[in-house]
Design a protein around this motif. Structure first.
Motif, mmCIF file in Angstrom:
data_model
loop_
_atom_site.group_PDB
_atom_site.id
_atom_site.type_symbol
_atom_site.label_atom_id
_atom_site.label_comp_id
_atom_site.label_asym_id
_atom_site.label_seq_id
_atom_site.Cartn_x
_atom_site.Cartn_y
_atom_site.Cartn_z
ATOM 1 N N GLN A 179 -40.259 24.837 -12.683
ATOM 2 C CA GLN A 179 -40.583 26.246 -12.545
ATOM 3 C C GLN A 179 -41.862 26.623 -13.288
ATOM 4 O OE1 GLN A 179 -39.439 27.558 -10.255
ATOM 5 N NE2 GLN A 179 -39.043 29.680 -10.578
ATOM 6 N N HIS A 180 -42.109 26.043 -14.418
ATOM 7 C CA HIS A 180 -43.249 26.422 -15.247
ATOM 8 C C HIS A 180 -44.313 25.338 -15.206
ATOM 9 C CE1 HIS A 180 -39.646 28.450 -16.813
ATOM 10 N NE2 HIS A 180 -40.474 29.495 -16.870
ATOM 11 N N GLY A 181 -45.491 25.672 -15.699
ATOM 12 C CA GLY A 181 -46.620 24.750 -15.698
ATOM 13 C C GLY A 181 -46.343 23.453 -16.419
ATOM 14 N N GLY A 182 -46.779 23.308 -17.648
ATOM 15 C CA GLY A 182 -46.539 22.086 -18.400
ATOM 16 C C GLY A 182 -47.652 21.085 -18.182
ATOM 17 N N ASN A 183 -47.322 19.806 -18.242
ATOM 18 C CA ASN A 183 -48.312 18.750 -18.049
ATOM 19 C C ASN A 183 -48.834 18.781 -16.625
ATOM 20 O OD1 ASN A 183 -47.759 17.909 -20.636
ATOM 21 N ND2 ASN A 183 -46.214 16.452 -19.972
ATOM 22 N N LYS A 184 -50.114 18.463 -16.495
ATOM 23 C CA LYS A 184 -50.665 18.422 -15.149
ATOM 24 C C LYS A 184 -51.283 17.059 -14.912
ATOM 25 C CE LYS A 184 -55.034 20.620 -16.357
ATOM 26 N NZ LYS A 184 -55.919 21.732 -16.080
ATOM 27 N N ARG A 185 -51.229 16.647 -13.672
ATOM 28 C CA ARG A 185 -51.798 15.374 -13.268
ATOM 29 C C ARG A 185 -52.848 15.665 -12.210
ATOM 30 N NH1 ARG A 185 -48.688 9.873 -12.394
ATOM 31 N NH2 ARG A 185 -50.594 8.681 -12.406
ATOM 32 N N ALA A 192 -40.966 18.634 -8.042
ATOM 33 C CA ALA A 192 -39.673 19.225 -7.694
ATOM 34 C C ALA A 192 -38.565 18.190 -7.875
ATOM 35 C CB ALA A 192 -39.703 19.716 -6.256
ATOM 36 N N PRO A 193 -38.109 17.989 -9.118
ATOM 37 C CA PRO A 193 -36.994 17.060 -9.295
ATOM 38 C C PRO A 193 -35.727 17.627 -8.662
ATOM 39 C CG PRO A 193 -37.531 18.133 -11.370
ATOM 40 C CD PRO A 193 -38.562 18.565 -10.371
ATOM 41 N N SER A 194 -34.780 16.764 -8.363
ATOM 42 C CA SER A 194 -33.564 17.180 -7.646
ATOM 43 C C SER A 194 -32.792 18.309 -8.327
ATOM 44 C CB SER A 194 -32.651 15.979 -7.436
ATOM 45 O OG SER A 194 -33.299 15.039 -6.636
ATOM 46 N N PRO A 195 -32.574 18.280 -9.661
ATOM 47 C CA PRO A 195 -31.765 19.357 -10.249
ATOM 48 C C PRO A 195 -32.511 20.674 -10.463
ATOM 49 C CG PRO A 195 -32.402 17.823 -11.957
ATOM 50 C CD PRO A 195 -32.887 17.254 -10.648
ATOM 51 N N ALA A 196 -33.793 20.718 -10.167
ATOM 52 C CA ALA A 196 -34.588 21.919 -10.452
ATOM 53 C C ALA A 196 -34.294 23.034 -9.457
ATOM 54 C CB ALA A 196 -36.073 21.578 -10.402
ATOM 55 N N LEU A 197 -34.315 24.262 -9.950
ATOM 56 C CA LEU A 197 -34.221 25.444 -9.101
ATOM 57 C C LEU A 197 -35.640 25.939 -8.856
ATOM 58 C CD1 LEU A 197 -31.279 27.326 -10.842
ATOM 59 C CD2 LEU A 197 -31.197 26.003 -8.734
ATOM 60 N N LEU A 198 -36.006 26.074 -7.598
ATOM 61 C CA LEU A 198 -37.369 26.455 -7.251
ATOM 62 C C LEU A 198 -37.373 27.784 -6.519
ATOM 63 C CD1 LEU A 198 -38.492 23.008 -5.852
ATOM 64 C CD2 LEU A 198 -39.056 23.945 -8.071
ATOM 65 N N LYS A 199 -38.381 28.591 -6.786
ATOM 66 C CA LYS A 199 -38.586 29.826 -6.037
ATOM 67 C C LYS A 199 -39.560 29.518 -4.915
ATOM 68 C CE LYS A 199 -37.823 33.033 -9.818
ATOM 69 N NZ LYS A 199 -38.434 34.076 -10.646
ATOM 70 N N VAL A 200 -39.141 29.806 -3.692
ATOM 71 C CA VAL A 200 -39.952 29.485 -2.526
ATOM 72 C C VAL A 200 -40.035 30.714 -1.640
ATOM 73 C CG1 VAL A 200 -40.126 27.998 -0.499
ATOM 74 C CG2 VAL A 200 -39.162 27.084 -2.589
ATOM 75 N N ASP A 201 -41.225 31.009 -1.141
ATOM 76 C CA ASP A 201 -41.389 32.066 -0.152
ATOM 77 C C ASP A 201 -41.018 31.482 1.207
ATOM 78 O OD1 ASP A 201 -42.293 33.904 -1.994
ATOM 79 O OD2 ASP A 201 -44.383 33.267 -1.776
ATOM 80 N N VAL A 202 -39.950 31.985 1.787
ATOM 81 C CA VAL A 202 -39.465 31.473 3.063
ATOM 82 C C VAL A 202 -40.079 32.300 4.183
ATOM 83 C CG1 VAL A 202 -37.406 31.065 4.475
ATOM 84 C CG2 VAL A 202 -37.306 30.750 2.006
ATOM 85 N N PRO A 203 -40.762 31.638 5.134
ATOM 86 C CA PRO A 203 -41.361 32.396 6.235
ATOM 87 C C PRO A 203 -40.286 32.889 7.204
ATOM 88 C CG PRO A 203 -41.760 30.047 6.498
ATOM 89 C CD PRO A 203 -41.076 30.221 5.177
ATOM 90 N N LEU A 204 -40.413 34.147 7.623
ATOM 91 C CA LEU A 204 -39.500 34.732 8.597
ATOM 92 C C LEU A 204 -40.207 34.824 9.941
ATOM 93 C CD1 LEU A 204 -37.945 37.671 6.567
ATOM 94 C CD2 LEU A 204 -36.979 35.419 6.961
ATOM 95 N N VAL A 205 -39.525 34.367 10.969
ATOM 96 C CA VAL A 205 -40.066 34.425 12.312
ATOM 97 C C VAL A 205 -39.100 35.246 13.149
ATOM 98 C CG1 VAL A 205 -40.748 33.095 14.328
ATOM 99 C CG2 VAL A 205 -41.145 32.174 12.047
#
Length: 188
Positions: free
Chosen positions: A87-93, A160-173
């Motif tokens: 969810q948050h920044g942290g280390n970047k590659r 996006a590791p498996s146990p992570a909760l992610l906020k995603v903008d879902v497109p509506l059609v």
């Protein structure tokens, strides 16, 4: 109200007697399986010719001039944020991905569908190598396009590791919006 509801419930249980065989039969019933998921017509679907695995190479440094050189040789400068909770920044590659691969994915799926889909990211020493340094699941977070040409300038991924909760903008059609009286009323 809660006490009254409890009294009705207990009265109902006292009036109705179950034997063990009927209770066992109720437990042994097969759960109803939901119908298999299908894709809606007219919406993007996975296509084998558009790879679901994004190939990348690591970069050692970043900057305006280095990013411009990457774009000239057909690569898109990218960043993968690697925070455990996703969810948050942290280390970047810092990595580079092929421009034509990202362009094909975006053109096929559309920008909003591309930004709401998980991909496997394979990091290799170079694009022609079969050796894989790292393989992670990523979610594209931002896609920067050139204002005049719509060329991909930069892609930001988040791990996006498996146990992570992610906020995603879902497109509506909306399907059949031309025949819907509710949508016609809003337009007026």
């Amino acid at each position: 109200m809660l006490i009254r509801h409890r009294q009705i419930l207990t009265n109902g249980l006292h009036r109705r007697h179950f034997c063990q065989s009927s209770a066992a039969a109720a437990v042994l019933q097969d759960p109803i399986e939901p119908p298999p998921l299908t894709y809606l017509e007219g919406l993007p679907r996975p296509d084998p010719k558009y790879e679901e695995i994004i190939r990348a190479i690591p970069r050692s440094s970043s900057g305006k001039n280095i990013s411009a050189k990457e774009r000239k040789v057909g690569r898109v400068p990218s960043i993968v944020f690697e925070q455990e909770d996703g969810q948050h920044g942290g280390n970047k590659r810092i990595i580079s991905v092929r421009t034509n691969q990202i362009r094909k994915l975006v053109n096929h799926m559309g920008r909003s569908f591309f930004l709401s889909r998980l991909f496997d990211l394979e990091v290799a020493p170079d694009f022609e190598s079969d050796e894989i340094i790292e393989k992670v699941r990523v979610l594209p977070r931002k896609l920067h396009l050139h204002a005049g040409t719509d060329a991909v300038l930069n892609v930001t991924f988040i791990r996006a590791p498996s146990p992570a909760l992610l906020k995603v903008d879902v497109p509506l059609v909306f399907r059949g919006e031309d025949a819907s009286p509710g949508l016609k009323k809003v337009e007026d």
